[in-house]
Design an enzyme around this catalytic site. Structure first.
Site, PDB file in Angstrom:
ATOM      1  N   SER A  28       0.844  -1.192   0.000  1.00  0.00           N
ATOM      2  CA  SER A  28       0.000   0.000   0.000  1.00  0.00           C
ATOM      3  C   SER A  28       0.878   1.241   0.000  1.00  0.00           C
ATOM      4  CB  SER A  28      -0.904   0.000   1.237  1.00  0.00           C
ATOM      5  OG  SER A  28      -1.628   1.197   1.320  1.00  0.00           O
ATOM      6  N   HIS A  45      -0.676  -0.948  -4.540  1.00  0.00           N
ATOM      7  CA  HIS A  45      -2.034  -0.678  -4.070  1.00  0.00           C
ATOM      8  C   HIS A  45      -2.169   0.806  -3.755  1.00  0.00           C
ATOM      9  CE1 HIS A  45      -5.909  -1.530  -2.185  1.00  0.00           C
ATOM     10  NE2 HIS A  45      -5.534  -0.780  -1.169  1.00  0.00           N
ATOM     11  N   GLY A 104     -10.346   3.543   5.438  1.00  0.00           N
ATOM     12  CA  GLY A 104     -10.036   4.962   5.545  1.00  0.00           C
ATOM     13  C   GLY A 104      -8.754   5.291   6.264  1.00  0.00           C
ATOM     14  N   PHE A 105      -8.250   4.355   7.075  1.00  0.00           N
ATOM     15  CA  PHE A 105      -7.038   4.624   7.839  1.00  0.00           C
ATOM     16  C   PHE A 105      -6.157   3.389   7.867  1.00  0.00           C
ATOM     17  CE2 PHE A 105     -10.181   7.600   9.322  1.00  0.00           C
ATOM     18  CZ  PHE A 105      -9.485   8.793   9.455  1.00  0.00           C
ATOM     19  N   ASP A 127      -4.674   3.978  -2.735  1.00  0.00           N
ATOM     20  CA  ASP A 127      -5.944   4.360  -2.123  1.00  0.00           C
ATOM     21  C   ASP A 127      -6.327   5.781  -2.519  1.00  0.00           C
ATOM     22  OD1 ASP A 127      -6.614   2.046  -0.481  1.00  0.00           O
ATOM     23  OD2 ASP A 127      -4.840   2.562   0.697  1.00  0.00           O
ATOM     24  N   GLY A 171      -2.994   0.830   9.397  1.00  0.00           N
ATOM     25  CA  GLY A 171      -2.416   0.361  10.646  1.00  0.00           C
ATOM     26  C   GLY A 171      -3.383  -0.248  11.642  1.00  0.00           C
ATOM     27  N   ASP A 218      -7.536  -6.754   2.709  1.00  0.00           N
ATOM     28  CA  ASP A 218      -7.061  -5.393   2.976  1.00  0.00           C
ATOM     29  C   ASP A 218      -7.312  -5.096   4.444  1.00  0.00           C
ATOM     30  OD1 ASP A 218      -6.172  -2.826   2.942  1.00  0.00           O
ATOM     31  OD2 ASP A 218      -7.641  -2.068   1.517  1.00  0.00           O
ATOM     32  N   HIS A 243      -7.877   1.620  -5.334  1.00  0.00           N
ATOM     33  CA  HIS A 243      -8.995   1.379  -4.423  1.00  0.00           C
ATOM     34  C   HIS A 243      -9.736   2.687  -4.230  1.00  0.00           C
ATOM     35  CE1 HIS A 243     -10.265   0.175  -0.036  1.00  0.00           C
ATOM     36  NE2 HIS A 243     -11.293   0.368  -0.837  1.00  0.00           N
TER      37      HIS A 243
END
Length: 225
Positions: free
Chosen positions: A10, A35, A148-149, A37, A151, A181, A72
């Site tokens: 990502s 990937h 949306g976030f 976002d 970790g 994901d 994404h």
């Protein structure tokens, strides 16, 4: 026969100060798909990469290892941007069924651009609700965290959906790839890959970024999980 892992770093995790250099290092590894976002601050309460970053990734890998790039789209009404995302270099375009009034038309629009279709299910979105779309889905990405976030930890209750997606794929002779994901730790990757038929993994801070080892060492290690 078990499929080879599809490893998808990502790029949202890359440090902005040296993005190109970090991309070039990633490109030299045995990873599979970048990937990317895209977020609009409405569908999710955050902002992610931009089309300019997507174009940069495309240029870097086209000059190097020619990896695939996915996008994404965590945005409302993504059909408005499909053509631009395709032109910017995405090979696979993911959309959420909740983001469109007629999501099948958006998947067809992705196909018309000559790109692979991706469908994303949030933790609260059932597989049953999208079964009619699976014959025109190339990549099925299941969120094991709320989107949306980065970790966040793997939500254990989502594991059953991965099992269901694999079982449905086998029973109906479909060929979509199943991708995780969120929360991709060593333990999660090992379990989903060996026990649930999942081949794709979006990689984040848990096993790839901000590690003591370089990207190549991390990618090679992940393939042994």
């Amino acid at each position: 026969m078990q499929q080879k892992m599809i490893l998808c770093p990502s790029v949202l995790n890359l440090p902005l100060d040296h993005v190109r250099e970090e991309l070039e290092r990633l490109d030299q590894t045995d990873m599979d798909i970048y990937h990317v976002d895209l977020m609009d601050g409405t569908f999710v309460s955050n902002f992610g990469c931009t089309l300019r970053e997507l174009e940069l990734i495309r240029r870097v890998t086209d000059q190097g290892a020619h990896k695939l790039v996915d996008c994404h789209m965590m945005v409302m009404n993504p059909h408005r941007y499909i053509e631009r995302v395709a032109q910017a270099g995405a090979d696979i375009i993911y959309v959420h069924p909740e983001s469109e009034l007629i999501v099948s038309a958006t998947l067809e629009l992705i196909q018309m651009q000559g790109k692979k279709t991706g469908l994303v299910l949030n933790p609260c979105t059932s597989l049953e609700s999208v079964k009619d779309l699976l014959p025109i889905t190339d990549y099925l990405m299941l969120m094991a965290v709320n989107p949306g976030f980065a970790g966040r930890d793997f939500m254990v209750y989502t594991r059953e959906k991965f099992v269901q997606a694999n079982t449905y794929r086998q029973e109906h002779g479909l060929s979509y790839h199943i991708v995780l994901d969120g929360g991709a730790t060593r333990e999660v990757i090992h379990d989903l890959y060996h026990n649930c038929g999942v081949e794709g993994f979006v990689l984040g801070k848990q096993e790839l970024f901000f590690q003591q080892e370089d990207y190549k060492t991390c990618i090679d290690r992940i393939r042994t999980f």
